[in-house]
Scaffold this motif. Structure first.
Motif, PDB file in Angstrom:
ATOM      1  N   MET A   1      54.221  34.870  59.423  1.00  0.00           N
ATOM      2  CA  MET A   1      53.904  35.802  58.334  1.00  0.00           C
ATOM      3  C   MET A   1      52.506  35.498  57.795  1.00  0.00           C
ATOM      4  N   VAL A   2      51.759  36.555  57.484  1.00  0.00           N
ATOM      5  CA  VAL A   2      50.386  36.422  57.000  1.00  0.00           C
ATOM      6  C   VAL A   2      50.348  36.733  55.510  1.00  0.00           C
ATOM      7  N   ILE A   3      49.658  35.902  54.733  1.00  0.00           N
ATOM      8  CA  ILE A   3      49.510  36.214  53.316  1.00  0.00           C
ATOM      9  C   ILE A   3      48.273  37.089  53.136  1.00  0.00           C
ATOM     10  N   PRO A   4      48.263  37.962  52.119  1.00  0.00           N
ATOM     11  CA  PRO A   4      47.144  38.898  51.943  1.00  0.00           C
ATOM     12  C   PRO A   4      45.831  38.154  51.656  1.00  0.00           C
ATOM     13  N   GLU A   5      44.750  38.760  52.116  1.00  0.00           N
ATOM     14  CA  GLU A   5      43.417  38.224  51.816  1.00  0.00           C
ATOM     15  C   GLU A   5      42.766  39.088  50.755  1.00  0.00           C
ATOM     16  N   TYR A   6      42.323  38.448  49.675  1.00  0.00           N
ATOM     17  CA  TYR A   6      41.623  39.128  48.594  1.00  0.00           C
ATOM     18  C   TYR A   6      40.153  38.738  48.668  1.00  0.00           C
ATOM     19  N   LYS A   7      39.294  39.740  48.779  1.00  0.00           N
ATOM     20  CA  LYS A   7      37.853  39.500  48.841  1.00  0.00           C
ATOM     21  C   LYS A   7      37.231  39.907  47.509  1.00  0.00           C
ATOM     22  N   LEU A   8      36.680  38.921  46.829  1.00  0.00           N
ATOM     23  CA  LEU A   8      36.115  39.129  45.503  1.00  0.00           C
ATOM     24  C   LEU A   8      34.604  38.976  45.573  1.00  0.00           C
ATOM     25  N   PHE A   9      33.900  39.938  45.003  1.00  0.00           N
ATOM     26  CA  PHE A   9      32.445  39.822  44.910  1.00  0.00           C
ATOM     27  C   PHE A   9      32.039  39.873  43.449  1.00  0.00           C
ATOM     28  N   ILE A  10      31.341  38.840  43.016  1.00  0.00           N
ATOM     29  CA  ILE A  10      30.781  38.782  41.665  1.00  0.00           C
ATOM     30  C   ILE A  10      29.272  38.596  41.801  1.00  0.00           C
ATOM     31  N   HIS A  11      28.519  39.392  41.108  1.00  0.00           N
ATOM     32  CA  HIS A  11      27.060  39.283  41.192  1.00  0.00           C
ATOM     33  C   HIS A  11      26.657  37.850  40.825  1.00  0.00           C
ATOM     34  N   PRO A  12      25.717  37.272  41.585  1.00  0.00           N
ATOM     35  CA  PRO A  12      25.293  35.886  41.310  1.00  0.00           C
ATOM     36  C   PRO A  12      24.914  35.622  39.857  1.00  0.00           C
ATOM     37  N   ILE A  13      24.303  36.611  39.196  1.00  0.00           N
ATOM     38  CA  ILE A  13      23.960  36.435  37.779  1.00  0.00           C
ATOM     39  C   ILE A  13      25.222  36.232  36.951  1.00  0.00           C
ATOM     40  N   ASP A  14      26.263  37.023  37.268  1.00  0.00           N
ATOM     41  CA  ASP A  14      27.517  36.918  36.521  1.00  0.00           C
ATOM     42  C   ASP A  14      28.265  35.635  36.874  1.00  0.00           C
ATOM     43  N   VAL A  15      28.147  35.193  38.120  1.00  0.00           N
ATOM     44  CA  VAL A  15      28.736  33.903  38.499  1.00  0.00           C
ATOM     45  C   VAL A  15      28.129  32.790  37.657  1.00  0.00           C
ATOM     46  N   ASN A  16      26.817  32.849  37.484  1.00  0.00           N
ATOM     47  CA  ASN A  16      26.136  31.841  36.664  1.00  0.00           C
ATOM     48  C   ASN A  16      26.589  31.901  35.214  1.00  0.00           C
ATOM     49  N   GLU A  17      26.817  33.127  34.733  1.00  0.00           N
ATOM     50  CA  GLU A  17      27.302  33.284  33.357  1.00  0.00           C
ATOM     51  C   GLU A  17      28.672  32.637  33.182  1.00  0.00           C
ATOM     52  N   LEU A  18      29.558  32.846  34.159  1.00  0.00           N
ATOM     53  CA  LEU A  18      30.889  32.238  34.091  1.00  0.00           C
ATOM     54  C   LEU A  18      30.797  30.720  34.120  1.00  0.00           C
ATOM     55  N   ARG A  19      30.001  30.205  35.022  1.00  0.00           N
ATOM     56  CA  ARG A  19      29.912  28.753  35.199  1.00  0.00           C
ATOM     57  C   ARG A  19      29.208  28.067  34.041  1.00  0.00           C
ATOM     58  N   LYS A  20      28.344  28.813  33.356  1.00  0.00           N
ATOM     59  CA  LYS A  20      27.572  28.241  32.251  1.00  0.00           C
ATOM     60  C   LYS A  20      28.482  27.886  31.068  1.00  0.00           C
ATOM     61  N   ASP A  21      29.536  28.691  30.892  1.00  0.00           N
ATOM     62  CA  ASP A  21      30.460  28.452  29.775  1.00  0.00           C
ATOM     63  C   ASP A  21      31.884  28.752  30.249  1.00  0.00           C
ATOM     64  N   ILE A  22      32.596  27.694  30.646  1.00  0.00           N
ATOM     65  CA  ILE A  22      33.945  27.911  31.189  1.00  0.00           C
ATOM     66  C   ILE A  22      34.920  28.371  30.115  1.00  0.00           C
ATOM     67  N   TRP A  23      34.567  28.224  28.828  1.00  0.00           N
ATOM     68  CA  TRP A  23      35.455  28.638  27.735  1.00  0.00           C
ATOM     69  C   TRP A  23      35.173  30.066  27.285  1.00  0.00           C
ATOM     70  N   ARG A  24      34.249  30.704  27.957  1.00  0.00           N
ATOM     71  CA  ARG A  24      33.951  32.101  27.662  1.00  0.00           C
ATOM     72  C   ARG A  24      35.158  32.968  28.019  1.00  0.00           C
ATOM     73  N   ASP A  25      35.582  33.819  27.085  1.00  0.00           N
ATOM     74  CA  ASP A  25      36.707  34.719  27.341  1.00  0.00           C
ATOM     75  C   ASP A  25      36.254  36.126  27.707  1.00  0.00           C
ATOM     76  N   ASP A  26      34.997  36.441  27.425  1.00  0.00           N
ATOM     77  CA  ASP A  26      34.488  37.765  27.788  1.00  0.00           C
ATOM     78  C   ASP A  26      34.408  37.879  29.310  1.00  0.00           C
ATOM     79  N   PRO A  27      34.973  38.931  29.879  1.00  0.00           N
ATOM     80  CA  PRO A  27      34.951  39.070  31.340  1.00  0.00           C
ATOM     81  C   PRO A  27      33.608  39.551  31.859  1.00  0.00           C
TER      82      PRO A  27
END
Length: 359
Positions: A1-27
């Protein structure tokens, strides 16, 4: 049995925003592709202490389309501290098997910006869609978000009288009247005389369903499960409250850090004010005892659980080797099915020996 593959793309700028503040709740905005279906989503980190882990967990909200597979949001859990990665899924399925409302879940393999992010557990959100997908009557849903969700007038956090009976809960869905009903229920749980409680609590709480939830907490041994890690659903047709489990990775013999939790760590009477008052009534206490006995015989035993554990293990084993956070721990992963089965045997024996305390 194969589990589904989810492909997620986040713009590098937004990736940096997420990583800059892990306690940020704004998506931030992202693109999600599932079976060639392209979806626009909002994504944010989820959880509290788990945000510090190397492998992050995510909360996804759909906005184009606004729903997908009859859901408006999903949770992707990394299960980072669980060496089996199975405990949350195993728990939700177990709660469902013993007759308790429980979120659906499935394993998926996540890719983030083209790179393997690893195995995740996709968990259904407990909201109005949770109800409609089960053809349940509409009603209110409250999340228990901290230790004040203890069904008491006293705070578990500062050991003082609560300033509001809604403390400990996050209002997820419903009406203002539902907020009043929650406060009324908590007040009456604490102020009814013994006779009043026995006669009247059945007008507020679905006692059978509550005990099924309590039994699930006791068998899986989720120490935080009594004042946290649950949602309340009040059925608008019956007016009765049920409890829905949430975040059950620290179970089946391991604590929140993945360390050994002895099979006798959690007493079978559990905790919180509502549980204590219910078990103070003889007929309710014997009802709970009979339920524990039935579940021990039918569900919480190695014969019943081992095939389920093995099936989940076999399902995700090939993907462990592709998970950058788990591939080096495959030896420990391989030992977990036996570890969980040994826990079930030991915990079952402990509970049987403690049943006399409910006489």
């Amino acid at each position: 049995m194969v589990i589904p593959e989810y492909k997620l793309f986040i713009h590098p700028i937004d990736v940096n925003e997420l990583r800059k503040d892990i306690w940020r709740d704004d998506p931030v905005s992202a693109k999600l592709t599932i079976n060639q279906k392209k979806l626009d989503v909002d994504i944010a980190y989820r959880g509290s202490h788990i945000r510090d882990f190397k492998k992050k967990s995510y909360h996804l909200s759909f906005y184009k389309p606004i729903t997908f597979r009859k859901a408006k949001e999903i949770h992707l859990n990394a299960e980072y501290k669980d060496p089996s990665l199975l405990r949350n899924k195993l728990s939700f399925d177990f709660f469902n098997d013993i007759g308790c409302l429980s979120p659906k879940s499935q394993f998926v393999f996540l890719k983030l910006n083209g790179k393997n992010e690893g195995i995740y557990l996709e968990i259904e959100s407990v909201d109005e869609y949770f109800l409609s997908n089960r053809q349940l009557p509409k009603g209110s849903i409250f999340y228990a978000v901290d230790g004040d969700a203890n069904f008491s007038l006293m705070s578990d956090l500062d050991k003082d009288v609560k300033k509001s009976l809604e403390f400990g809960y996050e209002f997820k869905f419903g009406t203002e009247e539902d907020e009043y009903h929650l406060q009324e229920m908590i007040l009456n749980i604490n102020t009814f005389s013994l006779n009043e409680f026995e006669n009247e609590i059945v007008n507020y709480v679905n006692v059978d369903k509550y005990f099924r939830w309590l039994a699930g907490v006791i068998f899986t041994q989720n120490f935080d499960g009594f004042v946290h890690n649950y949602a309340l659903y009040r059925n608008a047709t019956t007016g009765l409250v049920e409890v829905i489990p949430w975040d059950y990775d620290a179970t089946w013999g391991r604590d929140v850090n993945g360390k050994v939790m002895r099979e006798d760590y959690l007493r079978i009477q559990g905790f919180n004010t509502l549980t204590a008052r219910l078990l103070n009534v003889t007929r309710f206490r014997l009802q709970y005892k009979k339920m524990l006995e039935d579940i021990l015989t039918s569900k919480f035993n190695v014969d019943y659980m081992k095939p389920k554990i093995q099936d989940l293990y076999d399902l995700i084993r090939p993907y462990i080797l592709k998970d950058p956070y788990e591939m080096d721990n495959v030896h420990e992963f391989d030992q977990e099915p036996d570890y969980i089965c040994n826990y079930i045997k030991a915990r079952g024996e402990y509970i049987r020996k403690q049943l006399y305390t409910l006489d």
